[in-house]
Design a protein around this motif. Sequence first.
Motif, PDB file in Angstrom:
ATOM      1  N   ASN A 144       0.817  -1.212   0.000  1.00  0.00           N
ATOM      2  CA  ASN A 144       0.000   0.000   0.000  1.00  0.00           C
ATOM      3  C   ASN A 144       0.852   1.263   0.000  1.00  0.00           C
ATOM      4  OD1 ASN A 144      -2.527  -1.085  -0.070  1.00  0.00           O
ATOM      5  ND2 ASN A 144      -2.527  -1.487   2.128  1.00  0.00           N
ATOM      6  N   LEU A 145       1.899   1.204  -0.746  1.00  0.00           N
ATOM      7  CA  LEU A 145       2.874   2.285  -0.697  1.00  0.00           C
ATOM      8  C   LEU A 145       2.245   3.631  -1.023  1.00  0.00           C
ATOM      9  CD1 LEU A 145       5.778   2.755  -0.218  1.00  0.00           C
ATOM     10  CD2 LEU A 145       6.214   2.360  -2.620  1.00  0.00           C
ATOM     11  N   GLN A 146       1.505   3.631  -2.128  1.00  0.00           N
ATOM     12  CA  GLN A 146       0.969   4.914  -2.563  1.00  0.00           C
ATOM     13  C   GLN A 146       0.003   5.468  -1.522  1.00  0.00           C
ATOM     14  OE1 GLN A 146       0.080   5.295  -6.607  1.00  0.00           O
ATOM     15  NE2 GLN A 146      -0.848   7.301  -6.346  1.00  0.00           N
ATOM     16  N   THR A 147      -0.795   4.606  -0.958  1.00  0.00           N
ATOM     17  CA  THR A 147      -1.737   5.067   0.066  1.00  0.00           C
ATOM     18  C   THR A 147      -0.989   5.707   1.213  1.00  0.00           C
ATOM     19  OG1 THR A 147      -2.803   2.989  -0.472  1.00  0.00           O
ATOM     20  CG2 THR A 147      -3.806   4.312   1.253  1.00  0.00           C
ATOM     21  N   ARG A 148       0.065   5.050   1.625  1.00  0.00           N
ATOM     22  CA  ARG A 148       0.799   5.567   2.778  1.00  0.00           C
ATOM     23  C   ARG A 148       1.480   6.885   2.461  1.00  0.00           C
ATOM     24  NH1 ARG A 148       3.671  -0.004   4.186  1.00  0.00           N
ATOM     25  NH2 ARG A 148       4.975   1.190   5.600  1.00  0.00           N
ATOM     26  N   VAL A 149       2.027   6.963   1.281  1.00  0.00           N
ATOM     27  CA  VAL A 149       2.692   8.215   0.898  1.00  0.00           C
ATOM     28  C   VAL A 149       1.657   9.323   0.780  1.00  0.00           C
ATOM     29  CG1 VAL A 149       3.906   9.357  -0.973  1.00  0.00           C
ATOM     30  CG2 VAL A 149       4.643   7.110  -0.205  1.00  0.00           C
ATOM     31  N   THR A 150       0.540   8.985   0.178  1.00  0.00           N
ATOM     32  CA  THR A 150      -0.521   9.982   0.038  1.00  0.00           C
ATOM     33  C   THR A 150      -0.965  10.481   1.403  1.00  0.00           C
ATOM     34  OG1 THR A 150      -1.234   8.696  -1.850  1.00  0.00           O
ATOM     35  CG2 THR A 150      -2.693  10.432  -1.118  1.00  0.00           C
ATOM     36  N   ARG A 151      -1.128   9.533   2.294  1.00  0.00           N
ATOM     37  CA  ARG A 151      -1.585   9.911   3.618  1.00  0.00           C
ATOM     38  C   ARG A 151      -0.565  10.826   4.305  1.00  0.00           C
ATOM     39  NH1 ARG A 151      -2.783   4.884   6.939  1.00  0.00           N
ATOM     40  NH2 ARG A 151      -4.031   4.253   5.145  1.00  0.00           N
ATOM     41  N   LEU A 152       0.698  10.515   4.087  1.00  0.00           N
ATOM     42  CA  LEU A 152       1.762  11.319   4.682  1.00  0.00           C
ATOM     43  C   LEU A 152       1.660  12.768   4.230  1.00  0.00           C
ATOM     44  CD1 LEU A 152       4.598  11.018   6.198  1.00  0.00           C
ATOM     45  CD2 LEU A 152       5.541  11.041   3.898  1.00  0.00           C
ATOM     46  N   PHE A 153       1.481  12.953   2.936  1.00  0.00           N
ATOM     47  CA  PHE A 153       1.380  14.315   2.423  1.00  0.00           C
ATOM     48  C   PHE A 153       0.076  14.962   2.856  1.00  0.00           C
ATOM     49  CE2 PHE A 153       4.262  12.774  -1.147  1.00  0.00           C
ATOM     50  CZ  PHE A 153       5.376  13.311  -0.531  1.00  0.00           C
ATOM     51  N   ALA A 154      -0.970  14.160   2.836  1.00  0.00           N
ATOM     52  CA  ALA A 154      -2.276  14.716   3.157  1.00  0.00           C
ATOM     53  C   ALA A 154      -2.300  15.238   4.591  1.00  0.00           C
ATOM     54  CB  ALA A 154      -3.350  13.673   2.950  1.00  0.00           C
ATOM     55  N   LYS A 155      -1.609  14.519   5.460  1.00  0.00           N
ATOM     56  CA  LYS A 155      -1.566  14.951   6.853  1.00  0.00           C
ATOM     57  C   LYS A 155      -0.978  16.348   6.965  1.00  0.00           C
ATOM     58  CE  LYS A 155      -2.730  11.540   9.696  1.00  0.00           C
ATOM     59  NZ  LYS A 155      -4.141  11.276   9.715  1.00  0.00           N
ATOM     60  N   ALA A 156       0.019  16.601   6.158  1.00  0.00           N
ATOM     61  CA  ALA A 156       0.663  17.908   6.222  1.00  0.00           C
ATOM     62  C   ALA A 156      -0.297  19.004   5.801  1.00  0.00           C
ATOM     63  CB  ALA A 156       1.892  17.923   5.332  1.00  0.00           C
ATOM     64  N   LEU A 157      -1.260  18.631   4.989  1.00  0.00           N
ATOM     65  CA  LEU A 157      -2.206  19.638   4.510  1.00  0.00           C
ATOM     66  C   LEU A 157      -3.441  19.742   5.400  1.00  0.00           C
ATOM     67  CD1 LEU A 157      -2.283  19.127   0.656  1.00  0.00           C
ATOM     68  CD2 LEU A 157      -1.053  20.825   1.978  1.00  0.00           C
ATOM     69  N   GLN A 158      -3.441  18.917   6.446  1.00  0.00           N
ATOM     70  CA  GLN A 158      -4.628  18.870   7.299  1.00  0.00           C
ATOM     71  C   GLN A 158      -4.974  20.274   7.795  1.00  0.00           C
ATOM     72  OE1 GLN A 158      -5.840  16.041   7.061  1.00  0.00           O
ATOM     73  NE2 GLN A 158      -5.972  14.939   8.974  1.00  0.00           N
ATOM     74  N   CYS A 159      -6.121  20.751   7.457  1.00  0.00           N
ATOM     75  CA  CYS A 159      -6.521  22.050   7.983  1.00  0.00           C
ATOM     76  C   CYS A 159      -7.458  21.831   9.170  1.00  0.00           C
ATOM     77  CB  CYS A 159      -7.183  22.900   6.912  1.00  0.00           C
ATOM     78  SG  CYS A 159      -8.717  22.219   6.308  1.00  0.00           S
ATOM     79  N   PRO A 160      -7.549  22.791  10.037  1.00  0.00           N
ATOM     80  CA  PRO A 160      -8.283  22.578  11.285  1.00  0.00           C
ATOM     81  C   PRO A 160      -9.715  22.117  11.051  1.00  0.00           C
ATOM     82  CG  PRO A 160      -7.235  24.741  11.246  1.00  0.00           C
ATOM     83  CD  PRO A 160      -7.040  24.144   9.912  1.00  0.00           C
ATOM     84  N   SER A 161     -10.394  22.774  10.172  1.00  0.00           N
ATOM     85  CA  SER A 161     -11.792  22.408   9.976  1.00  0.00           C
ATOM     86  C   SER A 161     -11.889  20.984   9.443  1.00  0.00           C
ATOM     87  CB  SER A 161     -12.443  23.378   8.998  1.00  0.00           C
ATOM     88  OG  SER A 161     -11.711  23.335   7.785  1.00  0.00           O
ATOM     89  N   GLN A 162     -10.954  20.718   8.574  1.00  0.00           N
ATOM     90  CA  GLN A 162     -10.949  19.390   7.982  1.00  0.00           C
ATOM     91  C   GLN A 162     -10.767  18.333   9.063  1.00  0.00           C
ATOM     92  OE1 GLN A 162     -10.966  20.270   4.687  1.00  0.00           O
ATOM     93  NE2 GLN A 162     -11.888  18.296   4.220  1.00  0.00           N
TER      94      GLN A 162
END
Lengths: 682, 663
Positions: A336-354
Amino acid sequence: MGDSDFVYGSSLSIDSMKVIAESIGIGSLGDDAAKELADDVTYRLKVILQDAMKFMHHSKRQKLSITDIDHTIKSKNIEPQYGFLQPDSLPFRFASGGGRELHFIEEKEIDLSEILSAPPPKVPLDVSVRTHWLSVDGVQPTVPENPPPLTKEIQKLESVDPISKLNKPTNKDAAGKPMCGKAARLKASESVHVKQLATHELSVEQQLYYKEITEACVGSDEGRRAEALQSLACDPGLHEMLPRMCTFISEGVKVNVVQNNLALLIYLMRMVKALLDNQSLYLEKYLHELIPSVSTCIVSRQLCLRPEMDNHWALRDFASRLMAQICKTFNTSTNNLQTRVTRLFAKALQCPSQTNNENGVGPSMVTTMKESEKTPLASLYGAVQGLAELGPEVVKVFILPRVRWLGERVEGALSGLGGADRQAAGNLKQQLLKVLAPVVRQLRQPPDLPEEYKRDYGYLGPSLVQMVAKQRSSPAGGGGGGAVAVVTCTPPLVPSAPSPSPSPSPLQSHSHTFSTKTVETVATRNVVISASPTPQSPAPATPPPQKFVIVASQQKPPQAQPASGASHIVVHSSQPAIVRSQNVQSVVVTSGPAGAAPPQKVVVVGMPPQAAPPASSAPASAAHPSHPPLVQTASHPPAVASSASQVSQAPVSVVAKPVFTRGGGGGAPQPPPELDDLSHLA
Amino acid sequence: MLFTLCSSSFVNKMGDKSTPLLAVLQLLRKYNLKGTEEILRKEASLGDAEYENLDLPEVELASILTAHHTESDPYSYEFAYESLKKFIENSLDIYKYELSTLLYPIFVHMYMVLILYEHTTHAANFLEKFGPEQEDYYQEDLKKFSIVKNKDQIKGNELAEIYSSNKFVVQLSRDASSQLKRFLHEQKTTVIINIINNHIQIEVHDGPGRSLAQIRATAGGMLGEATRNENRTKVYYGLLKEPDIQLPPVPVEDEEETEETPDKPKKKKAKKDNIFMKKPKSDPNAPPSDRIPLPEMKETDKLEKGKALREASKRVHLGPDSLPSICFYTLLNSGHTAICADICDDSTLLAVGFNNSTIKVWTLTPVKLRGMKSAEKLQDIDREAGDVLVRMMEEKDRDTCRTLFGHSGPVYKVAFDPFKNLLLSCSEDSTVRLWSLQCWTCLVVYRGHVWPVWAVRWSPHGHYFASAGHDRAARLWATDHHQPLRIFAGHLSDVDCVQFHPNSNYIATGSSDRTIRVWDCLTGTQVRIMTGHKSPIFVLSFSVCGRWLASGGGGGELMIWDISTGLPAATLPPAHTAPIHALAFSRDGTILSTGSLDCSIKLWDFTAITEEVSGEEIGNNSTVQKDDRFLLRSFPTKNSPIKDLHFTRRNLLLGVGSYEGSS
């Protein structure tokens, strides 16, 4: 037809005969006649094919060609078939209709005048002879002309099932290593082999090669570097050195992120690229070292000494492309490499409301909010870029919903004072527009109203409208998805200072560093990490900000961790430190004199199975409200030894090397920052 | 479409409708029933000519009449075959395996009889039912044969002709054959007896029944095993004495092969005594040196030979512990166009034959290829000058590669003569051409083969060469005759490869009928027939000592044969996965290298193989499968099928292959 019919061959059907008869103008062919013909034609075709096999064999081929059939027909005194000369196989086309199915060879009408007027085709290359050593005294040298000594499959097998290597130590066929002399005698005698596993002993030549390659890759000579990278990308026999190469890269990244050494980071990423391009390597085993390094280069808060001057954006773009390449090549349903990498980046973009909407669970929420609110713009840029390289679909799902919040960040920074921040925000904005425009264009219908965009996308709305409108008007950009647009906007990856500055560019300064290095290498075999200003450092007056890289490879799920008190690290240091933590939930690094203007950089790279950022569950108290989270300032630079002692209370492993004591010797003349060949770390 | 399939001598005995009638007529005449005979003749409206020729042999007559009887009952075949199978399965192990070799020929002939009597559906069922259980090495043949689906197709079909006009050889021990006889007597139908009488030759041997492994070692020929009687002739497999050449700087000529060829005057008897001094050393198995007239060496040839000897003294001794280095010549941009390659004896030239009828010759050393001067210029040269050979060469044009044009079809084999002056090539256009490597033109076109010529080889002493082709014959030629000296006919299918014995007295041929035959060049007779290969044989090579013959087959199998007995000495485990097309012995005879289309070169410990064989009793039990300890090393190439292998005089292995792109 049953299978048994095919044991001794199939035959032409009556229908085929009728179709063929029709094609030459015989409308009504009786069934009996067709049957008779089918049998006869089948027989004759098979006779011809059997003889054609002989011609194939004598042409030393294993694939029947049209010329073989021509020669057979000729040998049987039959007029040959014309017009079937084709270097490769003739493709059959399929058509159906009127209750019949047809397979036929498409014959295109050829316009002779076109051929005559066309420029003559290129003369094919003449046959030439090339010489190489297939074996030298019974050992196959690993040169590009020879196949790789261990095919990818075998390398994979070895990593999946190391026992197989033990069972078959004399893999003569594949390895091409001599099994003679001493080794053979040892084997013959009844000696007990205790351990033979994955010890990759390097020969002297290999050690030399390793040294040469790594030196060339990070050295100052661009020509040599190109050669070295070429070698890394093409040589088939590197698999034995791979573990060391990967360690070299990952350790190098750790050290140079701390030192903000942009040029070296770029060199290291180019090494990664070369290794990825090498067809003969099985890299899966070493992804755990490569991925953190690459992601560090994407999202690290600071990658260069002067963020406002240096083009660290290019490195982020390049590393993002590498990450996308890694994901494309190695993603499987199990890792699940891509999922994990995606999640890693997505976390950095986590906005408060989100965060509230998406995972409004438990205590981590608060910290996530606080943390992500202050995620540096450069990291945001990296995360956006990283996601964008993974394709428009990813952009749609992960970036688009956060565009409003990102816009706010950009707006805030643009209106702010910090020059670097302004530039970063500008870059981020550009990047977002470029990434988003193609996706938005696909999503929305043509009437692009600025008000609607403003409503949906916040601050970035108006600019996005312009971008989308521009794209819609230009047909050239029509076909490309988001990724295409991103790629085109990426600046060229040149590891040099983008603007003229009074201080030497990183490339120059480090070329200098490396010129002195060789001497040092002999003397000390240690990595020296020193963030204090060196004599060559461009800005000796103001100490540059400290940077910390914390690589947390969280292996256990959070619930399995010890009590919270034991799982925090606090590092106080004015010196850079690499903290490698395991089983840590939070990392607090304090450093630097209080007056230092730029905020401390903390890069937290985590690869936990659940992809929870290591700091996400840190108690809110750890972060001082008036300071950037995770960072506390210490008024005086404590000795590194003391920080180590503090750290030692926590169950973490700190990469404690003589390094630190060296860096701590404040008054002593500092040796230039150096990057050893790191081979001893392996 | 008009097919003129190569039908030659198929005697259409049973296929003709009138044959049973003729048989009946003959029977009537035999019993002197004139009236009935007359009426039948009238009714059948048979011509006089046919009537006069009534002389079917007694056995034939019986078989036709009995066959005629069973014609009405196609089921009897299936039944008979099943009962035979059952009998074999139930017999004792010592007979079982030998008897089971009968199954395939009987199966094939039953199928053929069913077809002949137009029970086509029964034939197809019979094939489907029992075909798959035949031995694996017959499956290929069976697939080819199974295309025959009616009576007309039997006529002219290659395999059907072979089966019906030759007898299949089955070797049985005395006990096994008496078992078989007893079984056949108990049978009601005579179908099996008829087939055995007409189409199978049972060779009875006195020894005990053979084991499965023993049978497998020699089985596999298109027509069964070789009979022992055929291999009784003595073969002089020893080497001729080396011509007595003192090493330069005193290059004294002198050869012992004093027999002169008709066109070359005999000279130099003076050194005779020198030869006598050497005689005691000669090999007891060697043929008399004048058994085959060998050409006298020219001065230049002697120089060459002397150089070879000097080189040989410097050669590396190879063995399992000191493997040769391999230098590989890859032909780039050749794709599938390059077919064959050869490297000349002193390893300075490389010739490659191409699909597009051309031959290219490369020089492998810095010495460039030079052409000869034009005739006018040659006249000006002082013929007595010492360096006349150098002077007659053109100085200007120097190339690393030269192309020879002349053939009109793919060139299947090229061969350098031992002295590097001439090149032979054979092609699909059914000619063999002789090329000069001095003027780079074609000297002679040898016509004789009717169909494509697959292989051509020089005699190790030059002058003679052998060719083999699709016409199922090998031919022996001398360069100065435009017609072949000998034609070696006997193979049942294409002769795929040919090789001279090191003493030039014999040639070996390998064929698609899965036999290797050795022919005597002097008498033109077949002296050995060796069965055991399970696929067509594409390459042969004699060992340096002359006793062993290595052969590589289409399935990638490698076999070693003992020429003295004609038996397989070793069947090496299949290591290659594609046809072997190149074989080379190291110059000291210790290492055998094989090159295959599976893009790998493998080295074998030949010393160990032969020691193993001579250690055992040479005979039936030497044919056990060997494990893979003989395989020393394998060297894969990057998708370059191996076209040729060659050991230099110093024992460096050279390989040639054409790169076929990354797969």
